[in-house]
Design a protein around this motif. Structure first.
Motif, PDB file in Angstrom:
ATOM      1  N   ASP A  95       0.681  -1.140  -0.122  1.00 12.50           N
ATOM      2  CA  ASP A  95      -0.051  -0.009   0.114  1.00 12.50           C
ATOM      3  C   ASP A  95       1.002   1.258   0.018  1.00 12.50           C
ATOM      4  OD1 ASP A  95      -2.636  -0.993  -0.205  1.00 12.50           O
ATOM      5  OD2 ASP A  95      -3.151  -0.900   1.830  1.00 12.50           O
ATOM      6  N   TYR A  98       1.768   1.845  -3.479  1.00  9.34           N
ATOM      7  CA  TYR A  98       0.574   2.184  -4.404  1.00  9.34           C
ATOM      8  C   TYR A  98       0.171   3.623  -4.106  1.00  9.34           C
ATOM      9  CZ  TYR A  98      -0.550  -2.902  -5.477  1.00  9.34           C
ATOM     10  OH  TYR A  98      -0.500  -4.346  -5.896  1.00  9.34           O
ATOM     11  N   THR A 104      -5.387   5.922  -8.065  1.00  6.26           N
ATOM     12  CA  THR A 104      -6.014   6.065  -6.696  1.00  6.26           C
ATOM     13  C   THR A 104      -6.558   4.771  -6.411  1.00  6.26           C
ATOM     14  OG1 THR A 104      -8.226   6.772  -7.582  1.00  6.26           O
ATOM     15  CG2 THR A 104      -6.610   8.492  -6.976  1.00  6.26           C
ATOM     16  N   ALA A 105      -6.806   4.420  -5.201  1.00  8.81           N
ATOM     17  CA  ALA A 105      -7.343   3.261  -4.718  1.00  8.81           C
ATOM     18  C   ALA A 105      -8.800   3.062  -5.499  1.00  8.81           C
ATOM     19  CB  ALA A 105      -7.632   3.191  -3.088  1.00  8.81           C
ATOM     20  N   ARG A 108      -8.384   1.728  -8.840  1.00  6.78           N
ATOM     21  CA  ARG A 108      -8.349   0.337  -8.654  1.00  6.78           C
ATOM     22  C   ARG A 108      -9.309  -0.551  -8.339  1.00  6.78           C
ATOM     23  NH1 ARG A 108      -3.817   1.601  -5.112  1.00  6.78           N
ATOM     24  NH2 ARG A 108      -4.800   0.241  -3.696  1.00  6.78           N
ATOM     25  N   THR A 109     -10.275   0.001  -7.543  1.00  9.57           N
ATOM     26  CA  THR A 109     -11.671  -0.540  -7.154  1.00  9.57           C
ATOM     27  C   THR A 109     -12.377  -0.698  -8.408  1.00  9.57           C
ATOM     28  OG1 THR A 109     -11.461   0.321  -4.938  1.00  9.57           O
ATOM     29  CG2 THR A 109     -13.415  -0.618  -5.717  1.00  9.57           C
ATOM     30  N   ARG A 166     -12.617  -3.748   0.969  1.00  8.62           N
ATOM     31  CA  ARG A 166     -12.655  -2.227   1.033  1.00  8.62           C
ATOM     32  C   ARG A 166     -12.745  -1.986   2.486  1.00  8.62           C
ATOM     33  NH1 ARG A 166      -8.990  -2.668  -1.885  1.00  8.62           N
ATOM     34  NH2 ARG A 166      -9.028  -1.960  -3.986  1.00  8.62           N
ATOM     35  N   ASP A 218     -12.459   5.071  -0.903  1.00 13.35           N
ATOM     36  CA  ASP A 218     -11.155   5.497  -1.342  1.00 13.35           C
ATOM     37  C   ASP A 218     -10.080   5.509  -0.093  1.00 13.35           C
ATOM     38  OD1 ASP A 218      -9.125   6.327  -2.710  1.00 13.35           O
ATOM     39  OD2 ASP A 218     -10.076   8.123  -3.588  1.00 13.35           O
ATOM     40  N   SER A 220      -6.869   6.380  -0.299  1.00 13.93           N
ATOM     41  CA  SER A 220      -5.648   6.971  -1.025  1.00 13.93           C
ATOM     42  C   SER A 220      -5.415   8.454  -0.275  1.00 13.93           C
ATOM     43  CB  SER A 220      -5.648   7.213  -2.453  1.00 13.93           C
ATOM     44  OG  SER A 220      -6.729   7.835  -2.894  1.00 13.93           O
TER      45      SER A 220
END
Lengths: 223, 288
Positions: A95, A98, A104-105, A108-109, A166, A218, A220
């Motif tokens: 993480d 990343y 961003t997360a 990715r999601t 998540r 999120d 991030s």
């Protein structure tokens, strides 16, 4: 000398959304290559074969069974595999890396959600095989709703696996999801033809809900 | 004179009640800047802040004149950044190629052919062309460090932040690393942290020493070494009044501080200067 702004090179001006598809392609391929998915697909085919052997081809209940129950191990496997893939960064301690990258997360999601299309395509193929096998024996020809309920269940499980990753970032959370799945889908085998539509609607609504919940998270932001 | 890529003014970072960084101020331009310091000095915290992974609690930070606290600026910084964390977090079931390719996608390299060429380029650069198809779990620790370095070099970033890049590398790999980084730094800003004073001496134009969250020294490697000038002695015996003393491989004692009897004054190294700056431990701990 004081700091001054340096213009970005043109090549690096990318839209974050442009990363979703290549990432989804990579995740989708990894998803279908996962040993658990391959095992579940083999089990699905075996269960489907057994249903052809033991059910009367004209029996609608038997046919409903063949379009739901054999898909449940596949759905459970998908839930676990999507969950593991979404937790990859947490599990492997990536993480931090990343966090330094422009994607961003949430992107990715989104890519994980899109990657479910690969699983859906595989499911559609398996459903088609099942329908063709039944039709070749002069059996029941399904309506549109029963035929797309299995892919809908697969999509739901993928979205659930992602939402769990998540919101409860722990591998054990997927076990809870699998138990929940079996409770939820318990009625599918006995669903009458008229109730397929409702079931399908519920699956689609829950898929959208879980997908949205996953995207909402999120992680991030800077800490 | 090089353009200042990084501007740090009175930056502070705390974890609960512990200060990791206390009022740190620094300007960093192009070329290689090395951070030296003992464990817990705040090196990794500062590098994480530069990599936009952590936010400072106080102070002003600008990277390429951009403020990482602002979402848009942060994204622009990340597009120009290559970061190799101390623990990159390898996905063991990925091959070296797949891992770097995955990071390349996360770096917004969307064109498949261009991306794959770039992945091959960086893996070749770190000398991993023969093992790029091997799973990460099958690679040695040193090879994995090189995979981590390779991903940091993707897209030729303008700012490269490397946390302990030479940890776990054998001497030959360290030389290769120095070669790669020195070529890289001709047009870029490279910031690295290390415990290896030889790497700093060999590579860095500037050294920043961090200790207990503060910066007691900023200068060139020769300026750091010069801190110990006139205070490094070789003798047959351990100097009783020496600040630091240890037995060398040749059987003599290297003393830093006051001269023992019949000692020979020698030219200090960067390590001597560093130890002189921070060497407050009792002599017994070092000499054994």
């Amino acid at each position: 000398m004081s700091a001054r702004s340096i213009p970005l090179p043109a090549a690096s001006r990318q839209r974050p959304r442009a990363t979703v598809l290549p990432l989804a392609r990579l995740e989708g391929r990894r998803l279908l290559r996962h040993p658990l998915i391959l095992l579940a697909a083999a089990l699905l085919l075996a269960l489907d074969f057994l249903s052809i052997l033991f059910f009367d081809e004209t029996d609608a209940d038997g046919y409903a069974w063949s379009l739901s129950v054999p898909f449940m191990p596949f759905a459970a496997a998908l839930l676990v595999v999507v969950n593991l893939a979404a937790l990859r960064g947490v599990r492997d301690g990536a993480d931090e890396l990343y966090g330094s990258l422009p994607t961003t997360a949430r992107t990715r999601t989104a890519a994980h959600l899109v990657s479910l299309a690969w699983a859906l395509a595989a499911t559609a193929l398996l459903v088609a095989l099942s329908v063709l096998a039944s039709m070749s024996r002069g059996g029941h020809v399904p309506g549109i709703f029963p035929a797309i309920t299995a892919p809908a269940m697969i999509a739901l499980c993928g979205a659930l696996g992602l939402a769990l990753a998540r919101w409860l970032p722990h591998s054990a959370a997927s076990t809870i999801g699998v138990v929940g799945l079996f409770v939820l889908v318990n009625g599918a085998g006995s669903a009458s033809e008229s109730r397929w539509g409702l079931l399908l609607l519920a699956f689609v609504a829950l898929t959208i809900l879980f997908g949205a919940l996953a995207l909402l998270r999120d992680r991030s932001r800077l800490t | 004179m090089s353009v200042t890529a990084i501007e740090i003014v009175d930056v502070e970072k705390r974890f609960l009640r512990t200060y990791a960084l206390r009022s740190v101020s620094l300007d960093i331009g192009s070329g290689i800047t090395g951070f030296l310091g003992p464990n817990g000095a705040g090196k990794t915290t500062l590098l994480r802040i530069l990599a936009t992974v952590l936010a400072p609690d106080a102070g002003r930070l600008r990277l390429f004149g951009l403020d990482p606290a602002r979402t848009g600026d942060r994204l622009a910084i990340r597009r120009r950044l290559g970061y190799m964390p101390q623990e990159p977090g390898f996905h063991r079931h990925f091959t070296a190629f797949e891992f770097v390719d995955y990071v390349a996608i996360l770096k917004e390299m969307t064109d498949r052919r261009v991306r794959h060429d770039e992945v091959r380029r960086v893996l070749e650069l770190v000398g991993l062309e023969d093992v790029m198809g091997r799973k990460l779990k099958a690679l040695s620790g040193g090879m994995r460090r090189r995979v981590a370095l390779a991903q940091a070099l993707l897209g030729e970033p303008e700012l490269v932040v490397l946390d302990e890049p030479t940890a776990g590398l054998d001497p030959e790999q360290r030389l290769r690393f120095r070669e790669i980084v020195s070529v890289l730094a001709e047009r870029r800003t490279v910031v690295l942290s290390t415990h290896q004073t030889e790497d700093v001496a060999a590579l860095c134009e500037r050294v920043v020493v961090l200790n207990e969250g503060e910066i007691p020294f900023v200068g060139t490697p020769s300026e750091l070494a010069a801190l110990a000038r006139g205070a490094v002695w070789l003798a047959d015996e351990r100097g009783p009044a020496a600040q630091l003393s240890w037995r060398t491989g040749e059987g003599r004692h290297r003393n830093i501080g006051s001269a023992p009897e019949l000692a020979e004054l020698v030219e200090p190294t960067l390590e001597d200067g560093y130890l002189m700056l921070l060497g407050t431990r009792p002599r017994e701990e070092v000499g054994r």
